[in-house]
Enzyme design. Structure first.
Site, PDB file in Angstrom:
ATOM      1  N   THR A 121     181.939 -17.609  63.448  1.00 24.65           N
ATOM      2  CA  THR A 121     182.308 -18.639  64.424  1.00 24.65           C
ATOM      3  C   THR A 121     181.692 -18.376  65.784  1.00 24.65           C
ATOM      4  O   THR A 121     181.403 -19.310  66.537  1.00 24.65           O
ATOM      5  CB  THR A 121     183.850 -18.698  64.539  1.00 24.65           C
TER       6      THR A 121
ATOM      7  N   TYR B 263     184.345 -27.085  62.590  1.00 22.74           N
ATOM      8  CA  TYR B 263     182.978 -26.797  63.023  1.00 22.74           C
ATOM      9  C   TYR B 263     182.274 -26.082  61.887  1.00 22.74           C
ATOM     10  O   TYR B 263     182.888 -25.754  60.874  1.00 22.74           O
ATOM     11  CB  TYR B 263     182.997 -25.886  64.267  1.00 22.74           C
TER      12      TYR B 263
ATOM     13  N   SER C 196     181.640 -15.025  57.433  1.00 15.40           N
ATOM     14  CA  SER C 196     181.940 -13.673  56.951  1.00 15.40           C
ATOM     15  C   SER C 196     182.682 -13.652  55.615  1.00 15.40           C
ATOM     16  O   SER C 196     182.693 -12.634  54.931  1.00 15.40           O
ATOM     17  CB  SER C 196     182.703 -12.878  58.005  1.00 15.40           C
TER      18      SER C 196
ATOM     19  N   THR D 182     185.172 -13.753  61.863  1.00 17.07           N
ATOM     20  CA  THR D 182     186.418 -12.994  62.009  1.00 17.07           C
ATOM     21  C   THR D 182     187.133 -12.742  60.675  1.00 17.07           C
ATOM     22  O   THR D 182     187.957 -11.838  60.586  1.00 17.07           O
ATOM     23  CB  THR D 182     187.391 -13.725  62.964  1.00 17.07           C
ATOM     24  N   ASP D 183     186.817 -13.534  59.635  1.00 16.55           N
ATOM     25  CA  ASP D 183     187.580 -13.431  58.386  1.00 16.55           C
ATOM     26  C   ASP D 183     187.519 -12.037  57.755  1.00 16.55           C
ATOM     27  O   ASP D 183     188.529 -11.523  57.275  1.00 16.55           O
ATOM     28  CB  ASP D 183     187.098 -14.480  57.374  1.00 16.55           C
TER      29      ASP D 183
ATOM     30  N   LYS E  56     193.087  -9.074  61.266  1.00 13.79           N
ATOM     31  CA  LYS E  56     193.273 -10.469  61.680  1.00 13.79           C
ATOM     32  C   LYS E  56     194.649 -10.912  61.214  1.00 13.79           C
ATOM     33  O   LYS E  56     194.962 -10.836  60.024  1.00 13.79           O
ATOM     34  CB  LYS E  56     192.177 -11.343  61.061  1.00 13.79           C
TER      35      LYS E  56
ATOM     36  N   GLU F  11     209.498   4.018  45.352  1.00 11.35           N
ATOM     37  CA  GLU F  11     209.301   2.820  44.499  1.00 11.35           C
ATOM     38  C   GLU F  11     208.710   3.173  43.130  1.00 11.35           C
ATOM     39  O   GLU F  11     209.155   2.672  42.122  1.00 11.35           O
ATOM     40  CB  GLU F  11     208.397   1.770  45.169  1.00 11.35           C
TER      41      GLU F  11
HETATM   42  N1  ASP Z   1     185.211 -18.339  58.512  1.00 12.95           N
HETATM   43  C1  ASP Z   1     184.680 -17.815  59.763  1.00 12.95           C
HETATM   44  C2  ASP Z   1     183.974 -16.505  59.449  1.00 12.95           C
HETATM   45  O1  ASP Z   1     184.604 -15.550  59.167  1.00 12.95           O
HETATM   46  C3  ASP Z   1     185.774 -17.634  60.714  1.00 12.95           C
HETATM   47  C4  ASP Z   1     185.420 -16.986  62.022  1.00 12.95           C
HETATM   48  O2  ASP Z   1     184.363 -16.465  62.245  1.00 12.95           O
HETATM   49  O3  ASP Z   1     186.315 -16.988  62.908  1.00 12.95           O
HETATM   50  O4  ASP Z   1     182.768 -16.457  59.472  1.00 12.95           O
END
Ligand code: ASP
Length: 355
Positions: free
Chosen positions: A39, A53, A86, A119-120, A192, A312
């Site tokens: 992103t 986007y 990602s 971010t993923d 995340k 457990e």
């Molecule tokens: N789906 C995007 C990625 O991980 C989300 C992001 O970058 O925030 O590339």
């Protein structure tokens, strides 16, 4: 005569300016930005599109050129390693990126590295580099929650902060870091926690520090092995071992576990409920797979806390491993690196305590 003197004066002044510029360039740290997409390189149709986007659109040169302030903190150069979202990262992407980072940190002209990333799966890549790169040079992974085309986009400040941290000698030796939303987090701790919001990245044991208006404030150091103290090394790693994650829930079936084992998984991360718990009817299934040489690693699907060994489930009796405080996706990275490095079950468990 007078004219010649003036020209001489002008030349001397110009030489001084040039010398001072050269000195500043030499004084400034050299930071390489390795761009992988996400992103932070995303673009939407309209400024109001903060969540709708396309990721991985803007090339690294444009990202850098869009932030003139970068030139004040470092001598920055960019390389486009990939241009992907990602979620599409594979083990091959991790290995290729790791090799490039390893080559760059050996270059005496490079002081720090920044990796722009979606971010993923950002936390997985950051943790991977934290395990396999042997250097105390700052390595910072950065992303953004909103594309650069959105109102109140967070990418530009995040990237400026990431480069600032990578250029800072005080950031050396702290392991791979994630810099986002004014915060400096350790790659092993951060994950995340939410989509949409810009404060998505949280470390359950707390951040390493903060970065505000170009100044870093440090609060803690990580106690676990990383980078220079790690026993793993990308330069000795040919590939990652196949490790899969099976998610648990009420009414869970053995289908995914058996399919993963049949497809050649060397370990299965059990993303268990609560304390990595295992349904009664699943215990013989997992023990059977372990008898066939598939390591069973108990992690938890809950955010935070850690899985206790022999609580457990009798892990000692079954020969199972617990992932300690690593979430399933990070447990996969450590297991894939450790098994590829020849670790057996005992060594693997030790690694989960140490990294
Ligand atoms: N789906 C995007 C990625 O991980 C989300 C992001 O970058 O925030 O590339």
């Amino acid at each position: 005569m007078l004219g010649r003197l003036n020209i001489g004066k002008h030349l001397a002044a110009a030489a001084l300016v040039l010398a001072s510029q050269l000195a500043t360039a030499a004084d400034r740290a050299h930071v390489v930005v390795l761009a992988t997409g996400g992103t932070i390189a995303g673009a939407g149709a309209e400024a109001a599109n903060s969540a709708t986007y396309q990721a991985a659109k803007v090339p690294v040169d444009k990202l850098i050129a869009g932030i003139p302030e970068l030139a004040k903190v470092a001598d920055v150069s960019g390389e486009q390693v990939f241009q992907i979202a990602s979620e599409s990262f594979t083990n091959n992407n991790l290995m290729a990126l790791g090799r490039r980072v390893s080559a760059l940190v050996k270059d005496s002209k490079v002081d720090g590295i920044v990796i722009t990333h979606g971010t993923d799966t950002l936390e997985e890549t950051a943790f991977f580099l934290n395990l396999v790169i042997h250097s105390d040079k700052p390595i910072v992974v950065v992303g953004s929650m909103r594309p650069g085309t959105a109102i109140s986009a967070d990418g530009a400040l995040n990237l400026l902060d990431a480069v600032t941290v990578a250029a800072n000698p005080q950031a050396r030796g702290r392991g791979v870091m994630v810099v986002m939303n004014d915060q400096i987090d350790a790659a092993r701790d951060v994950s995340k926690t939410i989509n949409i919001k810009t404060n998505a990245f949280v470390s359950q044991w707390g951040a390493l520090g903060m970065i505000v208006e170009g100044k870093s404030y440090w609060f803690r150091k990580i106690d676990k092995k990383h980078t220079l103290t790690s026993d793993f090394d990308i330069d000795r790693l040919k590939e990652l071992a196949p490790v899969e994650i099976a998610y648990s829930y009420g009414n869970v079936s053995k289908t995914a576990y058996e399919a993963f084992a049949a497809s050649g998984a060397k370990a299965i991360i059990h993303a268990g409920t609560g304390n990595g718990s295992v349904a009664d009817r699943m215990v013989p299934v997992l023990r059977g797979l372990q008898d066939k040489g598939v390591q069973i690693i108990r992690s938890a699907r809950v955010w935070g806390g850690f899985v206790l060994r022999n609580a457990e489930q009798p892990d000692d009796k079954y020969g199972w491993i617990v992932a300690h405080d690593l979430n399933p996706q990070k447990a996969r990275i450590l297991a894939a690196v450790a098994i590829a490095s020849g670790y057996d079950a005992a060594a693997l468990q030790k690694a989960f305590w140490e990294y």
